[in-house]
Design a protein around this motif. Structure first.
Motif, PDB file in Angstrom:
ATOM      1  N   ILE A  69       0.834  -1.204   0.000  1.00 43.64           N
ATOM      2  CA  ILE A  69       0.000   0.000   0.000  1.00 43.64           C
ATOM      3  C   ILE A  69       0.869   1.253   0.000  1.00 43.64           C
ATOM      4  O   ILE A  69       0.631   2.201  -0.765  1.00 43.64           O
ATOM      5  CB  ILE A  69      -0.947  -0.009   1.219  1.00 43.64           C
ATOM      6  CG1 ILE A  69      -1.978  -1.130   1.087  1.00 43.64           C
ATOM      7  CG2 ILE A  69      -1.647   1.339   1.379  1.00 43.64           C
ATOM      8  CD1 ILE A  69      -2.812  -1.354   2.330  1.00 43.64           C
ATOM      9  N   PHE A  70       1.893   1.256   0.845  1.00 39.41           N
ATOM     10  CA  PHE A  70       2.791   2.410   0.897  1.00 39.41           C
ATOM     11  C   PHE A  70       3.540   2.599  -0.421  1.00 39.41           C
ATOM     12  O   PHE A  70       3.746   3.726  -0.869  1.00 39.41           O
ATOM     13  CB  PHE A  70       3.787   2.260   2.045  1.00 39.41           C
ATOM     14  CG  PHE A  70       3.196   2.494   3.405  1.00 39.41           C
ATOM     15  CD1 PHE A  70       2.224   3.464   3.595  1.00 39.41           C
ATOM     16  CD2 PHE A  70       3.623   1.758   4.503  1.00 39.41           C
ATOM     17  CE1 PHE A  70       1.680   3.696   4.855  1.00 39.41           C
ATOM     18  CE2 PHE A  70       3.086   1.977   5.769  1.00 39.41           C
ATOM     19  CZ  PHE A  70       2.116   2.954   5.943  1.00 39.41           C
ATOM     20  N   PHE A  73       1.020   4.123  -2.839  1.00 37.49           N
ATOM     21  CA  PHE A  73       0.580   5.469  -2.459  1.00 37.49           C
ATOM     22  C   PHE A  73       1.702   6.491  -2.578  1.00 37.49           C
ATOM     23  O   PHE A  73       1.492   7.616  -3.061  1.00 37.49           O
ATOM     24  CB  PHE A  73       0.040   5.443  -1.033  1.00 37.49           C
ATOM     25  CG  PHE A  73      -0.558   6.755  -0.586  1.00 37.49           C
ATOM     26  CD1 PHE A  73      -1.713   7.237  -1.163  1.00 37.49           C
ATOM     27  CD2 PHE A  73       0.048   7.501   0.415  1.00 37.49           C
ATOM     28  CE1 PHE A  73      -2.263   8.446  -0.758  1.00 37.49           C
ATOM     29  CE2 PHE A  73      -0.494   8.715   0.826  1.00 37.49           C
ATOM     30  CZ  PHE A  73      -1.651   9.181   0.237  1.00 37.49           C
ATOM     31  N   PHE A  74       2.905   6.111  -2.146  1.00 37.60           N
ATOM     32  CA  PHE A  74       4.028   7.054  -2.183  1.00 37.60           C
ATOM     33  C   PHE A  74       4.899   6.901  -3.429  1.00 37.60           C
ATOM     34  O   PHE A  74       5.623   7.822  -3.799  1.00 37.60           O
ATOM     35  CB  PHE A  74       4.903   6.880  -0.942  1.00 37.60           C
ATOM     36  CG  PHE A  74       4.209   7.238   0.337  1.00 37.60           C
ATOM     37  CD1 PHE A  74       3.886   8.555   0.629  1.00 37.60           C
ATOM     38  CD2 PHE A  74       3.871   6.255   1.262  1.00 37.60           C
ATOM     39  CE1 PHE A  74       3.245   8.888   1.806  1.00 37.60           C
ATOM     40  CE2 PHE A  74       3.226   6.577   2.454  1.00 37.60           C
ATOM     41  CZ  PHE A  74       2.913   7.907   2.725  1.00 37.60           C
ATOM     42  N   ARG A  82      -0.203  10.702  -9.942  1.00 37.39           N
ATOM     43  CA  ARG A  82      -0.712  11.068  -8.618  1.00 37.39           C
ATOM     44  C   ARG A  82      -2.188  10.657  -8.514  1.00 37.39           C
ATOM     45  O   ARG A  82      -3.035  11.180  -9.245  1.00 37.39           O
ATOM     46  CB  ARG A  82      -0.554  12.568  -8.388  1.00 37.39           C
ATOM     47  CG  ARG A  82      -0.787  13.018  -6.951  1.00 37.39           C
ATOM     48  CD  ARG A  82      -0.408  14.474  -6.783  1.00 37.39           C
ATOM     49  NE  ARG A  82       0.994  14.702  -7.069  1.00 37.39           N
ATOM     50  CZ  ARG A  82       1.968  14.507  -6.188  1.00 37.39           C
ATOM     51  NH1 ARG A  82       1.680  14.079  -4.968  1.00 37.39           N
ATOM     52  NH2 ARG A  82       3.232  14.748  -6.522  1.00 37.39           N
ATOM     53  N   GLU A  85      -6.452   9.013  -2.439  1.00 38.15           N
ATOM     54  CA  GLU A  85      -6.388   7.899  -1.492  1.00 38.15           C
ATOM     55  C   GLU A  85      -7.276   6.729  -1.921  1.00 38.15           C
ATOM     56  O   GLU A  85      -6.878   5.565  -1.825  1.00 38.15           O
ATOM     57  CB  GLU A  85      -6.796   8.354  -0.084  1.00 38.15           C
ATOM     58  CG  GLU A  85      -5.843   9.349   0.573  1.00 38.15           C
ATOM     59  CD  GLU A  85      -6.169  10.777   0.188  1.00 38.15           C
ATOM     60  OE1 GLU A  85      -7.055  10.978  -0.681  1.00 38.15           O
ATOM     61  OE2 GLU A  85      -5.538  11.700   0.751  1.00 38.15           O
ATOM     62  N   ALA A  88      -5.688   4.948  -5.029  1.00 40.72           N
ATOM     63  CA  ALA A  88      -4.411   4.332  -4.638  1.00 40.72           C
ATOM     64  C   ALA A  88      -4.664   3.075  -3.810  1.00 40.72           C
ATOM     65  O   ALA A  88      -4.016   2.039  -4.003  1.00 40.72           O
ATOM     66  CB  ALA A  88      -3.563   5.327  -3.857  1.00 40.72           C
ATOM     67  N   GLY A  89      -5.622   3.169  -2.876  1.00 46.48           N
ATOM     68  CA  GLY A  89      -5.965   1.998  -2.071  1.00 46.48           C
ATOM     69  C   GLY A  89      -6.561   0.892  -2.909  1.00 46.48           C
ATOM     70  O   GLY A  89      -6.236  -0.297  -2.724  1.00 46.48           O
ATOM     71  N   ALA A  92      -3.760  -0.784  -4.881  1.00 48.26           N
ATOM     72  CA  ALA A  92      -2.909  -1.626  -4.031  1.00 48.26           C
ATOM     73  C   ALA A  92      -3.594  -2.954  -3.713  1.00 48.26           C
ATOM     74  O   ALA A  92      -2.963  -4.019  -3.778  1.00 48.26           O
ATOM     75  CB  ALA A  92      -2.561  -0.886  -2.747  1.00 48.26           C
ATOM     76  N   LEU A 161      -6.164   0.255   4.712  1.00 45.41           N
ATOM     77  CA  LEU A 161      -6.171   1.509   3.956  1.00 45.41           C
ATOM     78  C   LEU A 161      -6.392   2.712   4.852  1.00 45.41           C
ATOM     79  O   LEU A 161      -6.210   3.853   4.414  1.00 45.41           O
ATOM     80  CB  LEU A 161      -7.245   1.463   2.869  1.00 45.41           C
ATOM     81  CG  LEU A 161      -7.080   0.369   1.806  1.00 45.41           C
ATOM     82  CD1 LEU A 161      -8.185   0.468   0.771  1.00 45.41           C
ATOM     83  CD2 LEU A 161      -5.710   0.451   1.140  1.00 45.41           C
ATOM     84  N   ILE A 164      -3.553   5.294   5.049  1.00 46.83           N
ATOM     85  CA  ILE A 164      -3.354   6.356   4.050  1.00 46.83           C
ATOM     86  C   ILE A 164      -4.593   7.260   3.994  1.00 46.83           C
ATOM     87  O   ILE A 164      -4.860   7.911   2.990  1.00 46.83           O
ATOM     88  CB  ILE A 164      -3.027   5.783   2.657  1.00 46.83           C
ATOM     89  CG1 ILE A 164      -4.124   4.829   2.172  1.00 46.83           C
ATOM     90  CG2 ILE A 164      -1.674   5.093   2.660  1.00 46.83           C
ATOM     91  CD1 ILE A 164      -3.951   4.397   0.706  1.00 46.83           C
ATOM     92  N   VAL A 166      -7.819   6.678   3.892  1.00 47.19           N
ATOM     93  CA  VAL A 166      -9.049   6.333   3.181  1.00 47.19           C
ATOM     94  C   VAL A 166     -10.161   6.202   4.221  1.00 47.19           C
ATOM     95  O   VAL A 166     -10.032   5.446   5.183  1.00 47.19           O
ATOM     96  CB  VAL A 166      -8.898   5.010   2.400  1.00 47.19           C
ATOM     97  CG1 VAL A 166     -10.224   4.635   1.736  1.00 47.19           C
ATOM     98  CG2 VAL A 166      -7.796   5.136   1.366  1.00 47.19           C
TER      99      VAL A 166
END
Length: 215
Positions: A69-70, A73-74, A82, A85, A88-89, A92, A161, A164, A166
């Motif tokens: 997940i990290f 997200f990063f 970009r 959240e 991105a979640g 992942a 999640l 981050i 969510v």
């Protein structure tokens, strides 16, 4: 028991539960389709593809979902992509789900009786046609229990999640605890919500399994 806080929390947690369902559903579809494709590639004659799938599955199973997940997200912003959240979640979880589904497909499809492959080859079918039209349909019913286990795990793992930000089920519970400081009551409600969601998913999978034909 703080019944006033419980009454206040039920609708707020329902909002978080809807987000959990949305993310989980999207991840199931994306990860499921990706996993089926990867599983078939792992059974193909394409050597580079088989090695790629093996490395992919080993990475998914060998690293914690939280780290994945990290990384999504990063890491994606570093590459110029970009995402918010939510997406991105979802990405992942899909990435993780596809790795486990690929192994289920590989193991189930690969276990179908070898005589059928030989019979299909005798009438001129290619290896890809055999996988898609002969082996995969016969594997759908046997793979339902294993897929259900993976999807249940996905729903429960969606709670990660919250790290981050969510606003899913667990994150909504954390927000209520921070405001009202009633951890036992809220975590008990969270357990009930997750239990209901997972029970519904398990029941639906059993219905699907019963409706699929036995080859």
């Amino acid at each position: 028991m703080d019944w006033e806080s419980i009454e206040m929390a039920i609708p707020l947690l329902a909002v978080g539960a809807m987000t959990t369902l949305k993310i989980s559903s999207l991840a199931m579809v994306i990860g499921g389709i990706g996993g089926i494709v990867l599983g078939l590639v792992s059974l193909s004659h394409w050597r580079a593809g088989r090695w790629f799938v093996r490395g992919y599955v080993d990475f998914v199973r060998g690293t914690p979902l939280l780290i994945q997940i990290f990384l999504v997200f990063f890491g994606l912003p570093v590459l110029g992509l970009r995402l918010g959240e939510f997406w991105a979640g979802t990405l992942a979880l899909s990435f993780n789900c596809a790795g486990y589904v690929a192994e289920v497909v590989r193991g189930t499809v690969g276990s179908v009786e070898k005589g059928q492959t030989e019979a299909a080859r005798s009438i001129g079918m290619t290896h890809g046609q055999i996988l898609v039209y002969i082996l995969l349909p016969q594997s759908l019913r046997p793979m339902i229990p294993a897929l259900t286990n993976d999807l249940v795990t996905l729903v429960k793992n969606s709670s990660l999640l919250s790290v981050i930000s969510v606003y899913e089920l667990t994150r909504s519970g954390q927000a209520i605890i921070a405001a009202r400081f009633v951890p036992f009551e809220i975590f008990a409600l969270l357990a009930i919500y997750y239990y209901v969601i997972v029970s519904a998913l398990t029941y639906a999978s059993r219905l699907v399994e019963r409706r699929l034909p036995s080859w």
